[in-house]
Motif scaffolding. Structure first.
Motif, PDB file in Angstrom:
ATOM      1  N   GLU A  55       1.034  -0.955  -0.099  1.00 27.00           N
ATOM      2  CA  GLU A  55       0.086  -0.038   0.081  1.00 27.00           C
ATOM      3  C   GLU A  55       0.936   1.216   0.086  1.00 27.00           C
ATOM      4  OE1 GLU A  55      -3.575   1.928   2.623  1.00 27.00           O
ATOM      5  OE2 GLU A  55      -2.301   0.438   3.475  1.00 27.00           O
ATOM      6  N   ALA A  56       1.829   1.189   0.834  1.00 26.35           N
ATOM      7  CA  ALA A  56       2.888   2.362   0.791  1.00 26.35           C
ATOM      8  C   ALA A  56       3.555   2.549  -0.547  1.00 26.35           C
ATOM      9  CB  ALA A  56       3.873   2.244   1.958  1.00 26.35           C
ATOM     10  N   VAL A  57       4.022   1.481  -1.179  1.00 24.98           N
ATOM     11  CA  VAL A  57       4.732   1.538  -2.505  1.00 24.98           C
ATOM     12  C   VAL A  57       3.704   2.150  -3.518  1.00 24.98           C
ATOM     13  CG1 VAL A  57       5.519   0.061  -4.546  1.00 24.98           C
ATOM     14  CG2 VAL A  57       6.059  -0.253  -2.092  1.00 24.98           C
ATOM     15  N   GLU A  58       2.374   1.675  -3.509  1.00 21.83           N
ATOM     16  CA  GLU A  58       1.562   2.329  -4.489  1.00 21.83           C
ATOM     17  C   GLU A  58       1.182   3.759  -4.200  1.00 21.83           C
ATOM     18  OE1 GLU A  58      -0.810  -1.242  -6.958  1.00 21.83           O
ATOM     19  OE2 GLU A  58      -1.913  -0.233  -5.382  1.00 21.83           O
ATOM     20  N   GLN A  59       1.144   4.113  -2.787  1.00 20.01           N
ATOM     21  CA  GLN A  59       0.840   5.449  -2.556  1.00 20.01           C
ATOM     22  C   GLN A  59       2.075   6.444  -3.130  1.00 20.01           C
ATOM     23  OE1 GLN A  59       1.423   7.151   1.458  1.00 20.01           O
ATOM     24  NE2 GLN A  59      -0.749   7.428   1.471  1.00 20.01           N
ATOM     25  N   HIS A  60       3.113   5.669  -3.251  1.00 20.90           N
ATOM     26  CA  HIS A  60       4.250   6.624  -3.699  1.00 20.90           C
ATOM     27  C   HIS A  60       4.483   6.373  -5.309  1.00 20.90           C
ATOM     28  CE1 HIS A  60       8.506   8.167  -2.871  1.00 20.90           C
ATOM     29  NE2 HIS A  60       8.809   7.263  -3.980  1.00 20.90           N
ATOM     30  N   TYR A  61       4.304   5.498  -5.695  1.00 24.26           N
ATOM     31  CA  TYR A  61       4.652   5.160  -7.131  1.00 24.26           C
ATOM     32  C   TYR A  61       3.093   5.247  -7.960  1.00 24.26           C
ATOM     33  CZ  TYR A  61       9.373   3.218  -6.547  1.00 24.26           C
ATOM     34  OH  TYR A  61      10.790   2.977  -6.560  1.00 24.26           O
ATOM     35  N   GLY A  62       2.158   5.189  -7.205  1.00 25.24           N
ATOM     36  CA  GLY A  62       0.773   4.861  -8.218  1.00 25.24           C
ATOM     37  C   GLY A  62       0.506   3.447  -8.598  1.00 25.24           C
ATOM     38  N   PRO A  63      -0.118   2.713  -9.225  1.00 19.66           N
ATOM     39  CA  PRO A  63      -0.516   1.615  -9.354  1.00 19.66           C
ATOM     40  C   PRO A  63       0.663   0.581  -9.825  1.00 19.66           C
ATOM     41  CG  PRO A  63      -2.357   2.758 -10.286  1.00 19.66           C
ATOM     42  CD  PRO A  63      -1.302   3.904  -9.901  1.00 19.66           C
ATOM     43  N   CYS A  64       0.874  -0.309  -9.359  1.00 19.16           N
ATOM     44  CA  CYS A  64       1.971  -1.538  -9.709  1.00 19.16           C
ATOM     45  C   CYS A  64       1.640  -2.794  -9.844  1.00 19.16           C
ATOM     46  CB  CYS A  64       3.057  -1.464  -8.433  1.00 19.16           C
ATOM     47  SG  CYS A  64       3.845   0.219  -8.314  1.00 19.16           S
ATOM     48  N   GLU A  65       2.501  -3.330 -10.794  1.00 20.63           N
ATOM     49  CA  GLU A  65       2.130  -4.833 -11.102  1.00 20.63           C
ATOM     50  C   GLU A  65       2.745  -5.756 -10.045  1.00 20.63           C
ATOM     51  OE1 GLU A  65       3.744  -8.047 -14.591  1.00 20.63           O
ATOM     52  OE2 GLU A  65       4.053  -5.891 -14.812  1.00 20.63           O
ATOM     53  N   GLY A  66       2.013  -6.624  -9.765  1.00 22.03           N
ATOM     54  CA  GLY A  66       2.923  -7.727  -8.686  1.00 22.03           C
ATOM     55  C   GLY A  66       1.786  -8.448  -7.876  1.00 22.03           C
ATOM     56  N   LEU A  67       2.309  -9.257  -7.075  1.00 21.33           N
ATOM     57  CA  LEU A  67       1.649 -10.155  -6.007  1.00 21.33           C
ATOM     58  C   LEU A  67       2.089 -10.242  -4.658  1.00 21.33           C
ATOM     59  CD1 LEU A  67       0.005 -13.482  -6.814  1.00 21.33           C
ATOM     60  CD2 LEU A  67       1.477 -13.198  -4.779  1.00 21.33           C
ATOM     61  N   VAL A  68       1.763 -10.136  -3.483  1.00 21.31           N
ATOM     62  CA  VAL A  68       2.128 -10.260  -2.378  1.00 21.31           C
ATOM     63  C   VAL A  68       1.255 -10.995  -1.474  1.00 21.31           C
ATOM     64  CG1 VAL A  68       3.456  -7.879  -2.225  1.00 21.31           C
ATOM     65  CG2 VAL A  68       1.098  -8.169  -1.058  1.00 21.31           C
ATOM     66  N   ILE A  69       1.756 -11.748  -0.437  1.00 24.57           N
ATOM     67  CA  ILE A  69       1.180 -13.029   0.155  1.00 24.57           C
ATOM     68  C   ILE A  69       1.125 -12.377   1.872  1.00 24.57           C
ATOM     69  CG2 ILE A  69       0.820 -15.235   0.889  1.00 24.57           C
ATOM     70  CD1 ILE A  69       2.874 -15.779  -1.363  1.00 24.57           C
ATOM     71  N   THR A  70       0.056 -12.244   2.362  1.00 24.34           N
ATOM     72  CA  THR A  70      -0.035 -11.871   3.664  1.00 24.34           C
ATOM     73  C   THR A  70      -1.075 -12.587   4.489  1.00 24.34           C
ATOM     74  OG1 THR A  70      -0.239  -9.922   5.245  1.00 24.34           O
ATOM     75  CG2 THR A  70      -2.033  -9.966   3.647  1.00 24.34           C
ATOM     76  N   ARG A  71      -0.926 -12.532   5.950  1.00 21.07           N
ATOM     77  CA  ARG A  71      -1.826 -13.423   6.821  1.00 21.07           C
ATOM     78  C   ARG A  71      -3.422 -12.987   6.672  1.00 21.07           C
ATOM     79  NH1 ARG A  71      -3.488 -13.654  12.404  1.00 21.07           N
ATOM     80  NH2 ARG A  71      -2.717 -15.190  13.442  1.00 21.07           N
ATOM     81  N   TYR A  72      -4.123 -14.073   6.867  1.00 25.94           N
ATOM     82  CA  TYR A  72      -5.627 -13.972   6.794  1.00 25.94           C
ATOM     83  C   TYR A  72      -5.813 -12.696   7.704  1.00 25.94           C
ATOM     84  CZ  TYR A  72      -6.366 -18.252   4.602  1.00 25.94           C
ATOM     85  OH  TYR A  72      -6.391 -19.271   3.643  1.00 25.94           O
ATOM     86  N   GLY A  73      -6.681 -11.547   7.201  1.00 27.68           N
ATOM     87  CA  GLY A  73      -7.016 -10.364   7.969  1.00 27.68           C
ATOM     88  C   GLY A  73      -6.211  -9.268   7.915  1.00 27.68           C
ATOM     89  N   TYR A  74      -5.268  -9.652   7.019  1.00 25.46           N
ATOM     90  CA  TYR A  74      -4.154  -8.537   7.188  1.00 25.46           C
ATOM     91  C   TYR A  74      -3.865  -7.685   5.680  1.00 25.46           C
ATOM     92  CZ  TYR A  74      -1.983  -9.600  11.420  1.00 25.46           C
ATOM     93  OH  TYR A  74      -1.732  -9.623  12.877  1.00 25.46           O
ATOM     94  N   ALA A  75      -5.028  -7.936   4.808  1.00 22.14           N
ATOM     95  CA  ALA A  75      -5.047  -7.149   3.393  1.00 22.14           C
ATOM     96  C   ALA A  75      -5.074  -5.973   3.564  1.00 22.14           C
ATOM     97  CB  ALA A  75      -6.128  -7.760   2.699  1.00 22.14           C
ATOM     98  N   ARG A  76      -4.737  -5.111   2.522  1.00 25.20           N
ATOM     99  CA  ARG A  76      -4.878  -3.805   2.464  1.00 25.20           C
ATOM    100  C   ARG A  76      -5.188  -3.475   1.018  1.00 25.20           C
ATOM    101  NH1 ARG A  76      -6.132  -1.049   6.186  1.00 25.20           N
ATOM    102  NH2 ARG A  76      -5.378   0.827   5.577  1.00 25.20           N
ATOM    103  N   PRO A  77      -5.836  -2.325   0.835  1.00 22.30           N
ATOM    104  CA  PRO A  77      -6.374  -2.025  -0.527  1.00 22.30           C
ATOM    105  C   PRO A  77      -5.249  -1.775  -1.436  1.00 22.30           C
ATOM    106  CG  PRO A  77      -7.131  -0.247   1.021  1.00 22.30           C
ATOM    107  CD  PRO A  77      -6.415  -1.338   1.669  1.00 22.30           C
ATOM    108  N   CYS A  78      -5.342  -2.101  -2.651  1.00 23.71           N
ATOM    109  CA  CYS A  78      -4.194  -1.778  -3.547  1.00 23.71           C
ATOM    110  C   CYS A  78      -4.817  -1.676  -5.097  1.00 23.71           C
ATOM    111  CB  CYS A  78      -2.977  -2.947  -3.593  1.00 23.71           C
ATOM    112  SG  CYS A  78      -1.981  -2.575  -1.975  1.00 23.71           S
ATOM    113  N   LYS A  79      -4.018  -1.074  -5.727  1.00 24.88           N
ATOM    114  CA  LYS A  79      -4.998  -0.500  -7.270  1.00 24.88           C
ATOM    115  C   LYS A  79      -4.297  -1.683  -8.031  1.00 24.88           C
ATOM    116  CE  LYS A  79      -5.755   4.174  -6.295  1.00 24.88           C
ATOM    117  NZ  LYS A  79      -5.556   5.709  -6.562  1.00 24.88           N
ATOM    118  N   GLY A  80      -2.998  -2.021  -7.897  1.00 21.74           N
ATOM    119  CA  GLY A  80      -2.395  -2.655  -8.958  1.00 21.74           C
ATOM    120  C   GLY A  80      -1.926  -4.196  -8.552  1.00 21.74           C
ATOM    121  N   ILE A  81      -1.390  -4.104  -7.496  1.00 23.06           N
ATOM    122  CA  ILE A  81      -0.780  -5.298  -6.716  1.00 23.06           C
ATOM    123  C   ILE A  81      -1.850  -6.087  -6.133  1.00 23.06           C
ATOM    124  CG2 ILE A  81       1.019  -6.111  -4.904  1.00 23.06           C
ATOM    125  CD1 ILE A  81       2.165  -3.055  -4.945  1.00 23.06           C
TER     126      ILE A  81
END
Length: 424
Positions: A55-81
């Motif tokens: 989320e911090a990366v996209e706030q800085h760069y704008g929408p990005c391509e990619g995938l991250v894996i987090t714990r259940y309940g820890y998702a955040r809104p991202c536009k591209g990732i």
């Protein structure tokens, strides 16, 4: 603001909350982001803080391509990732599938491409790709046994590396020849990058034989098939492997920084502060007894100065599972400290995990004060029985001593504070 002598529990809780806030990825990640690369940028990651980092990366760069894996309940809104939630601390099929997808994202990249890897604590379970000869069930059983063994995190992660196709630098080689920038939030004693999430982008010189020796040392039984699979698949990438030459590794948040923030606030509020270390390890109950005895020995000095004294420490305690209760290392630390203090007046203890999850429970940790044991005994709750059964979370739930934060979206390991107030 809560004051140490008039509202000790609130004071310690406030220090913890500020320590967590210091490690918020939205604060720290932008400081380490270079100008957006001219070529293709792929963002990947794993860990309890990885979605917040994305989320911090996209706030800085704008929408990005990619995938991250987090714990259940820890998702955040991202536009591209893409954000995928999976199980922690024991991996599940969703984590295994997401890891395959993540590896697909970085395959066939060129030297003009850039991969930004966002790694934090919890990534060891969330990045799940068993070596040939091991199944997901094998990994789950092995992980449970390691977590219950009392082994320090460094040794646990050596075993994890040698049972994985992605840890111990193997994710970095999957990205090669692309440029690789890894931003890490440290949750390990000493902030060793090779230990954070088992070092998926960092080389390691351990051997399969080292992993077997650790399993034998802690009497963790494995089948001959698993033993053979570990020894016949030395996939961990050595530190000086040429495929790591395009790597940059940066630790963007660490326990020492969060403890320093707490120390500064406590000093402002009139406390003397002693730092006991940000990388302490060992059995939670043993460390608690040691620190409780230190606190008692310092009471005369505190009474002489008339100023509260705060003992701060971080690191990662372990628990050797002896009973079938519900507990975690921070809650067990507080319970063992309360027993050792035995109602000592004017001493208050708080210990919490900065990710908001102590052990496998959705509880950050616990608080104990001079009246903790009396409160428990009035409810016919025997503290020593709870400790023997590794049942600290239920103990503090019953007497109102739990600290519950929900997902903090960061992870810089344990926060421990003992407040010694002067006699009134």
């Amino acid at each position: 603001m809560p004051q140490p002598t008039s509202a000790p529990r609130q004071f310690l809780t406030n220090l913890f909350e500020n320590a967590v806030r210091t490690a918020d990825p939205m604060r720290v990640v932008p400081n380490f982001l270079p100008p957006r690369p001219a070529g293709r940028l792929i963002v990947i990651g794993a860990g309890k803080a990885s979605a917040r980092m994305a989320e911090a990366v996209e706030q800085h760069y704008g929408p990005c391509e990619g995938l991250v894996i987090t714990r259940y309940g820890y998702a955040r809104p991202c536009k591209g990732i893409e954000i995928v939630e999976a199980a922690h601390p024991v991996p599940d099929t969703k984590g295994e599938l997401a890891t395959r997808q993540l590896l697909d994202r970085v395959s066939n990249l060129g030297s003009g491409d850039t991969v930004l890897a966002l790694i934090s604590g919890g990534g060891s379970a969330l990045l799940c790709a068993p070596i040939d000869g091991l199944t997901l069930r094998d990994k789950r059983d092995l992980n449970r046994a390691l977590l219950a063994s009392g082994a320090p995190i460094g040794q646990i992660n050596i075993v994890r590396k040698h049972t994985s196709r992605v840890k111990g630098g193997q994710l970095a080689t999957a990205c090669y020849p692309a440029q690789l920038i890894t931003l890490m939030i440290s949750d390990v004693p000493g902030d060793d990058p090779s230990l954070i999430a088992s070092g998926p982008t960092v080389g390691d010189d351990s051997t399969p034989q080292d992993a077997i020796a650790i399993l034998d040392q802690y009497k963790i039984e494995i089948s001959p098939q698993i033993r053979t699979a570990i020894t016949q698949h030395p996939n961990v990438v050595a530190k000086h492997d040429p495929r790591l030459r395009n790597n940059q590794n940066h630790i963007v948040a660490a326990p020492s920084l969060s403890l320093t923030t707490a120390a500064q606030i406590a000093t402002r509020d009139g406390c003397e502060v002693q730092m006991l270390g940000d990388a302490l390890e060992g059995e939670a109950r043993d460390l608690a007894t040691e620190q409780a005895e230190l606190a008692i020995s310092l009471c005369p000095m505190v009474n002489d100065t008339g100023k509260p004294l705060l003992l701060l420490s971080g690191g990662e305690c372990t628990v050797t599972r002896r009973g079938d209760g519900i507990g975690g290392p921070n809650a067990e630390f507080v319970l063992a400290a309360a027993i050792a203090l035995n109602g000592q007046p004017n001493i208050h203890v708080l210990a919490c995990d900065t990710d908001g999850v102590d052990g496998a429970a959705e509880v950050a940790g616990a608080y104990a004060g001079p009246d903790t044991l009396i409160t428990a005994l009035k409810q016919d709750i025997e503290p020593s029985v709870a400790l023997a059964n590794n049942d600290a979370h239920q103990f503090f739930e019953k007497i109102g001593g739990q600290i519950i934060t929900g997902p903090t979206l960061t992870n810089v390991n344990d926060f421990r504070a003992i407040l010694i107030c002067p006699e009134s």
